[in-house]
Design a protein around this motif. Structure first.
Motif, short mmCIF file in Angstrom:
data_model
loop_
_atom_site.label_atom_id
_atom_site.label_comp_id
_atom_site.label_asym_id
_atom_site.label_seq_id
_atom_site.Cartn_x
_atom_site.Cartn_y
_atom_site.Cartn_z
N THR A 105 0.79 -1.24 0.00
CA THR A 105 0.00 0.00 0.00
C THR A 105 0.82 1.29 0.00
O THR A 105 0.25 2.37 0.02
CB THR A 105 -0.95 0.03 1.22
N LEU A 108 -0.30 3.83 -2.55
CA LEU A 108 -1.58 4.47 -2.21
C LEU A 108 -1.35 5.58 -1.21
O LEU A 108 -1.98 6.65 -1.29
CB LEU A 108 -2.56 3.44 -1.65
N PHE A 128 -10.40 4.55 -2.09
CA PHE A 128 -9.45 3.44 -2.15
C PHE A 128 -9.97 2.22 -1.38
O PHE A 128 -9.84 1.08 -1.83
CB PHE A 128 -8.10 3.86 -1.57
N TYR A 132 -10.71 -1.38 -2.97
CA TYR A 132 -9.93 -2.52 -2.50
C TYR A 132 -10.80 -3.63 -1.94
O TYR A 132 -10.62 -4.81 -2.28
CB TYR A 132 -8.94 -2.04 -1.44
N LEU A 139 -5.21 -2.50 -7.05
CA LEU A 139 -4.68 -1.14 -6.85
C LEU A 139 -3.17 -1.04 -6.96
O LEU A 139 -2.58 -0.01 -6.63
CB LEU A 139 -5.16 -0.60 -5.50
N ASN A 140 -2.54 -2.10 -7.45
CA ASN A 140 -1.12 -2.01 -7.81
C ASN A 140 -0.96 -1.77 -9.31
O ASN A 140 0.16 -1.66 -9.81
CB ASN A 140 -0.38 -3.27 -7.40
N LEU A 145 -5.11 2.92 -11.01
CA LEU A 145 -4.92 4.07 -10.12
C LEU A 145 -5.10 5.39 -10.87
O LEU A 145 -5.73 6.32 -10.36
CB LEU A 145 -3.53 4.02 -9.48
N SER A 146 -4.57 5.46 -12.07
CA SER A 146 -4.71 6.68 -12.86
C SER A 146 -6.17 6.95 -13.17
O SER A 146 -6.63 8.10 -13.13
CB SER A 146 -3.92 6.56 -14.17
N THR A 159 -0.42 11.44 -11.77
CA THR A 159 -0.47 10.26 -10.91
C THR A 159 0.83 9.48 -11.01
O THR A 159 1.42 9.08 -9.99
CB THR A 159 -1.65 9.36 -11.30
#
Length: 233
Positions: A105, A108, A128, A132, A139-140, A145-146, A159
């Motif tokens: 994480t 994040l 998030f 998750y 989320l890796n 994420l972008s 990002t």
């Protein structure tokens, strides 16, 4: 005379990790308490923590992660069923399906660090956690994420720059170390007005009791006065 003075606000520092289901539950219970609170304003500041900083960048699938952590699957899967029930009571849908991926994480927390400077850390923390634990988003994945960060007006380039910034990662690690040195070794942990600690996802009533305690009136001496009970002046 003596003057009665109320504290002008309650400050809550919350140490938590995105990958912590009880942090999600604790967030919801705190929000319930704040909604019910009728006293002075409450200010929240989120702080990072990593339950497992050794998870590789590619992440670990659900079964591998649980076996590595607990030695078996039976007990942890029973625990996730209890979490589902508890989460439902607090408006959370926990989804620990086969698509769920345990991740490191730190990235994040880097995004949350900058989001704090821009004033939307609380909203991003919620986003998030939902991604998750409910949506099972990986989320890796930098593209995922972008995509999430575009919801807050960030470009993909911004990002990626933040995720690649070692100085931001260092700041996050330093903040984690600071709270570990203060004795925080499990999360969620709530520090109220820098003196009163609440460990774990306590019920809303526990937070309300703490708010009442820390916001109680204090007396400042400002010279001679008369006591209306004893009559002494």
């Amino acid at each position: 005379m003596k003057k009665l003075m109320q504290k002008d606000k309650i400050k809550i520092d919350i140490v938590s990790d995105v990958a912590c289901p009880w942090c999600y539950v604790g967030k919801k219970r705190l929000e319930k308490a704040i909604k019910e609170w009728k006293g002075i304003p409450i200010e929240i500041e989120w702080h990072p923590f990593q339950l497992d900083p050794n998870i590789p960048a590619e992440g670990l699938d659900r079964d591998t992660y649980l076996i590595n952590k607990f030695g078996n699957l039976e007990g942890p899967l029973e625990m996730t069923e209890r979490l589902k029930v508890s989460g439902k009571e607090d408006g959370i849908t926990f989804n620990f399906g086969e698509e769920w991926l345990a991740i490191n994480t730190l990235p994040l927390h880097q995004l949350l660090h900058v989001a704090g400077d821009e004033g939307f850390k609380d909203a991003l923390k919620e986003r998030f956690m939902k991604a998750y634990f409910d949506e099972n988003l990986h989320l890796n994945n930098i593209d995922i994420l972008s995509s999430i960060m575009t919801e807050y007006g960030w470009t993909a380039e911004k990002t990626k720059q933040i995720l690649a910034d070692d100085s931001i990662a260092y700041s996050v690690k330093q903040e984690i170390a600071h709270y570990q040195q203060r004795g925080v070794n499990s999360v969620p942990f709530f520090i109220i007005n820098d003196t009163y600690g609440i460990s774990g996802a306590q019920p809303a009533s526990a937070f309300l009791a703490a708010f009442q305690q820390v916001s109680s009136t204090k007396t400042l001496n400002e010279g001679d006065s008369c006591d209306p009970v004893t009559g002494v002046c």
